[in-house]
Design a protein around this motif. Structure first.
Motif, short mmCIF file in Angstrom:
data_model
loop_
_atom_site.label_atom_id
_atom_site.label_comp_id
_atom_site.label_asym_id
_atom_site.label_seq_id
_atom_site.Cartn_x
_atom_site.Cartn_y
_atom_site.Cartn_z
N THR A 1 108.47 76.22 39.35
CA THR A 1 108.20 74.60 39.07
C THR A 1 107.19 74.28 40.31
N SER A 2 107.34 74.34 41.50
CA SER A 2 106.51 73.84 42.43
C SER A 2 104.93 74.55 42.24
N VAL A 3 104.99 75.67 41.71
CA VAL A 3 103.88 76.13 41.66
C VAL A 3 103.14 75.48 40.42
N HIS A 4 103.96 75.43 39.23
CA HIS A 4 103.49 74.46 38.11
C HIS A 4 102.84 73.22 38.31
N ARG A 5 103.64 72.65 39.37
CA ARG A 5 103.24 71.31 39.63
C ARG A 5 101.93 71.34 40.59
N ILE A 6 101.79 72.08 41.31
CA ILE A 6 100.61 72.30 42.08
C ILE A 6 99.41 72.58 41.08
N LEU A 7 99.63 73.35 40.27
CA LEU A 7 98.51 73.83 39.24
C LEU A 7 98.13 72.52 38.37
N PHE A 8 99.03 71.89 37.89
CA PHE A 8 98.83 70.54 37.29
C PHE A 8 98.10 69.47 38.09
N SER A 9 98.40 69.44 39.10
CA SER A 9 97.54 68.30 40.14
C SER A 9 96.34 69.06 40.37
N LEU A 10 96.07 70.17 40.19
CA LEU A 10 94.82 70.84 40.63
C LEU A 10 93.98 70.59 39.09
N GLN A 11 94.72 70.84 38.29
CA GLN A 11 94.09 70.37 36.84
C GLN A 11 93.69 69.01 36.58
N GLU A 12 94.52 68.08 37.13
CA GLU A 12 94.36 66.59 36.95
C GLU A 12 93.23 66.10 37.75
N ARG A 13 92.80 66.97 38.86
CA ARG A 13 91.69 66.40 39.76
C ARG A 13 90.50 67.05 39.36
N GLY A 14 90.38 68.27 38.31
CA GLY A 14 89.10 68.71 37.80
C GLY A 14 88.93 69.98 38.59
N TRP A 15 89.69 70.64 39.39
CA TRP A 15 89.34 71.76 40.28
C TRP A 15 89.68 72.98 39.08
N ILE A 16 90.69 72.95 38.34
CA ILE A 16 90.80 74.11 37.26
C ILE A 16 91.24 73.49 36.01
N THR A 17 91.22 74.46 34.96
CA THR A 17 91.72 74.31 33.83
C THR A 17 92.83 75.37 33.53
N VAL A 18 94.16 75.11 32.75
CA VAL A 18 95.13 75.72 32.51
C VAL A 18 95.28 75.56 30.90
N ARG A 19 95.22 76.80 30.03
CA ARG A 19 95.73 76.78 28.81
C ARG A 19 97.07 76.99 28.77
N PRO A 20 97.86 75.89 28.36
CA PRO A 20 99.48 76.30 28.19
C PRO A 20 99.81 77.21 27.36
N GLY A 21 101.13 78.07 27.52
CA GLY A 21 101.41 79.07 26.59
C GLY A 21 100.59 80.32 26.57
N LYS A 22 99.63 80.47 27.57
CA LYS A 22 98.89 81.64 27.63
C LYS A 22 98.86 82.30 29.31
N ALA A 23 99.07 83.63 29.20
CA ALA A 23 99.01 84.39 30.48
C ALA A 23 97.86 84.38 31.17
N ARG A 24 97.67 84.01 32.51
CA ARG A 24 96.55 84.17 33.07
C ARG A 24 95.51 83.44 32.68
N SER A 25 95.74 82.12 32.15
CA SER A 25 94.72 81.38 31.28
C SER A 25 94.25 80.34 32.35
N ILE A 26 94.35 80.34 33.75
CA ILE A 26 93.78 79.52 34.78
C ILE A 26 92.27 79.81 34.61
N THR A 27 91.38 78.82 34.82
CA THR A 27 89.87 78.84 34.93
C THR A 27 89.45 78.08 36.08
N ILE A 28 88.78 78.52 37.12
CA ILE A 28 88.47 77.79 38.29
C ILE A 28 87.12 77.11 37.70
N LEU A 29 86.87 75.91 38.15
CA LEU A 29 85.75 75.11 37.54
C LEU A 29 84.79 75.02 38.98
#
Length: 86
Positions: free
Chosen positions: A58-86
């Motif tokens: 949960t804490s990892v998800h929260r941090i990833l969500f914050s990074l996505q909100e701030r425009g550092w990464i994108t995450v495609r929900p429901g997909k494994a290894r779907s993080i993209t660094i911007l």
């Protein structure tokens, strides 16, 4: 518990967010693909501890969500290894 509201620009991350973002970059540079949430939580790359372990996904998800909100990464929900660094 009262949640702290942090307003930051893309340049400003909390220490935990910066740590996870740096881990994502290092993992990608080392392996050629982004880590899973579980791998982020372990804080290890090839068996070497490079970041503090986070036992809660949960804490990892929260941090990833914050990074996505701030425009550092994108995450495609429901997909494994779907993080993209911007």
């Amino acid at each position: 518990s009262k949640r702290r509201v942090l307003t930051m620009t893309k340049a400003g991350l909390t220490p935990k967010q910066r740590q996870v973002f740096d881990f994502l970059r290092l993992y990608y540079k080392t392996k050629g693909y982004c880590p899973s949430v579980r791998e982020i939580g372990s804080g290890q790359i090839d068996g070497q501890q490079v970041m503090q372990q986070r036992t809660s996904s949960t804490s990892v998800h929260r941090i990833l969500f914050s990074l996505q909100e701030r425009g550092w990464i994108t995450v495609r929900p429901g997909k494994a290894r779907s993080i993209t660094i911007l």
